[in-house]
Design a protein around this motif. Structure first.
Motif, PDB file in Angstrom:
ATOM      1  N   PRO A  91       0.941  -1.137   0.069  1.00 21.80           N
ATOM      2  CA  PRO A  91       0.213   0.066   0.051  1.00 21.80           C
ATOM      3  C   PRO A  91       1.271   1.122   0.091  1.00 21.80           C
ATOM      4  O   PRO A  91       0.180   2.428  -0.583  1.00 21.80           O
ATOM      5  N   GLU A  92       1.807   0.620   0.990  1.00 25.64           N
ATOM      6  CA  GLU A  92       3.051   2.378   0.991  1.00 25.64           C
ATOM      7  C   GLU A  92       3.750   2.250  -0.670  1.00 25.64           C
ATOM      8  O   GLU A  92       3.522   3.967  -1.165  1.00 25.64           O
ATOM      9  N   ASP A  93       3.757   1.774  -1.267  1.00 26.55           N
ATOM     10  CA  ASP A  93       4.181   1.964  -2.534  1.00 26.55           C
ATOM     11  C   ASP A  93       3.521   2.543  -3.505  1.00 26.55           C
ATOM     12  O   ASP A  93       3.711   3.420  -4.719  1.00 26.55           O
ATOM     13  N   ILE A  94       2.189   1.843  -3.258  1.00 27.35           N
ATOM     14  CA  ILE A  94       0.902   2.459  -4.833  1.00 27.35           C
ATOM     15  C   ILE A  94       0.552   3.542  -4.064  1.00 27.35           C
ATOM     16  O   ILE A  94       0.685   4.690  -4.915  1.00 27.35           O
ATOM     17  N   ALA A  95       0.751   4.611  -2.759  1.00 29.04           N
ATOM     18  CA  ALA A  95       0.639   5.164  -1.981  1.00 29.04           C
ATOM     19  C   ALA A  95       1.252   6.659  -2.750  1.00 29.04           C
ATOM     20  O   ALA A  95       1.211   7.501  -3.495  1.00 29.04           O
ATOM     21  N   ILE A  96       3.109   6.196  -2.507  1.00 33.00           N
ATOM     22  CA  ILE A  96       3.838   6.719  -3.534  1.00 33.00           C
ATOM     23  C   ILE A  96       3.688   6.764  -4.812  1.00 33.00           C
ATOM     24  O   ILE A  96       3.597   8.378  -5.709  1.00 33.00           O
ATOM     25  N   SER A 119      17.254   7.516  -3.008  1.00 31.19           N
ATOM     26  CA  SER A 119      17.882   8.784  -4.424  1.00 31.19           C
ATOM     27  C   SER A 119      16.494   8.302  -5.748  1.00 31.19           C
ATOM     28  O   SER A 119      16.711   9.575  -5.919  1.00 31.19           O
ATOM     29  N   ARG A 120      15.817   7.932  -5.976  1.00 31.15           N
ATOM     30  CA  ARG A 120      15.005   7.686  -6.843  1.00 31.15           C
ATOM     31  C   ARG A 120      13.964   8.830  -6.578  1.00 31.15           C
ATOM     32  O   ARG A 120      14.235   9.908  -7.409  1.00 31.15           O
ATOM     33  N   ILE A 121      14.261   8.932  -5.751  1.00 37.75           N
ATOM     34  CA  ILE A 121      12.320   9.625  -4.901  1.00 37.75           C
ATOM     35  C   ILE A 121      12.722  10.504  -4.421  1.00 37.75           C
ATOM     36  O   ILE A 121      12.142  11.880  -5.158  1.00 37.75           O
ATOM     37  N   ASN A 180      13.076  16.522  -7.115  1.00 34.96           N
ATOM     38  CA  ASN A 180      13.546  17.274  -7.801  1.00 34.96           C
ATOM     39  C   ASN A 180      13.100  17.935  -9.263  1.00 34.96           C
ATOM     40  O   ASN A 180      12.507  19.308  -9.580  1.00 34.96           O
ATOM     41  N   VAL A 181      12.574  17.161 -10.001  1.00 37.89           N
ATOM     42  CA  VAL A 181      11.796  16.851 -11.472  1.00 37.89           C
ATOM     43  C   VAL A 181      10.535  17.526 -11.607  1.00 37.89           C
ATOM     44  O   VAL A 181       9.909  18.397 -11.953  1.00 37.89           O
ATOM     45  N   GLN A 185       9.993  14.426   0.805  1.00 40.36           N
ATOM     46  CA  GLN A 185       9.032  14.416   2.011  1.00 40.36           C
ATOM     47  C   GLN A 185       7.520  14.042   1.421  1.00 40.36           C
ATOM     48  O   GLN A 185       6.483  13.116   2.298  1.00 40.36           O
ATOM     49  N   TRP A 186       7.149  14.951   0.705  1.00 38.97           N
ATOM     50  CA  TRP A 186       5.416  14.591   0.260  1.00 38.97           C
ATOM     51  C   TRP A 186       5.539  13.945  -0.531  1.00 38.97           C
ATOM     52  O   TRP A 186       4.125  13.133  -0.326  1.00 38.97           O
ATOM     53  N   LEU A 187       6.228  13.546  -1.202  1.00 35.60           N
ATOM     54  CA  LEU A 187       6.047  12.140  -1.736  1.00 35.60           C
ATOM     55  C   LEU A 187       6.075  10.737  -0.895  1.00 35.60           C
ATOM     56  O   LEU A 187       5.449   9.660  -1.420  1.00 35.60           O
ATOM     57  N   LEU A 188       6.511  11.230  -0.036  1.00 36.19           N
ATOM     58  CA  LEU A 188       6.492   9.690   0.898  1.00 36.19           C
ATOM     59  C   LEU A 188       5.409   9.166   1.660  1.00 36.19           C
ATOM     60  O   LEU A 188       4.727   8.318   1.923  1.00 36.19           O
TER      61      LEU A 188
END
Length: 129
Positions: free
Chosen positions: A7-12, A54-56, A61-62, A68-71
């Protein structure tokens, strides 16, 4: 057999997709900016592939959001959902977000404020008693 996405990966992935669409960026363009294929972006957005730390940082950045918003998200924070998101609001948001500099964005905001002021409803006058 592969394990189902967490679920965490789906949310990100959903946050990446939401922000990407909000700023009017295609999967192809995001992939190009990150040096990966659009198919990999699809996998990230669906949560089928996990995203490294590192990809996050690169994606954040892009997409011009804090990592932290993505996480963890924060729907009221910058990068989140649009309030009152009808078509016109979303389109205005995309257009302003696509401007190349803070100065251009400030000028657009100033113009929107002037338009808002010009179209404000006149204040209601109390009826005589």
């Amino acid at each position: 057999m592969r394990n189902p996405p967490k679920p965490e990966d789906i949310a990100i992935g959903a946050r990446i997709r939401r922000r990407r669409m909000l700023i009017g960026m295609s999967q192809e363009k995001l992939g190009e900016r990150l040096g990966i294929t659009f198919q990999q972006i699809q996998k990230y957005e669906k949560g089928t592939n996990r995203i490294s730390g590192s990809r996050i940082l690169q994606v954040a950045n892009v997409l011009d959001v804090p990592p932290q918003w993505l996480l963890v998200g924060d729907e009221g924070a910058e990068g989140g959902e649009l309030p009152g998101g009808d078509h016109y609001c979303r389109e205005a948001w995309r257009m302003v977000a696509a401007l190349p500099s803070p100065q251009a964005k400030a000028a657009a905001l100033h113009a929107l404020k002037a338009i808002t002021t010009a179209f404000e409803a006149p204040a209601l006058q109390p009826e005589p008693a």
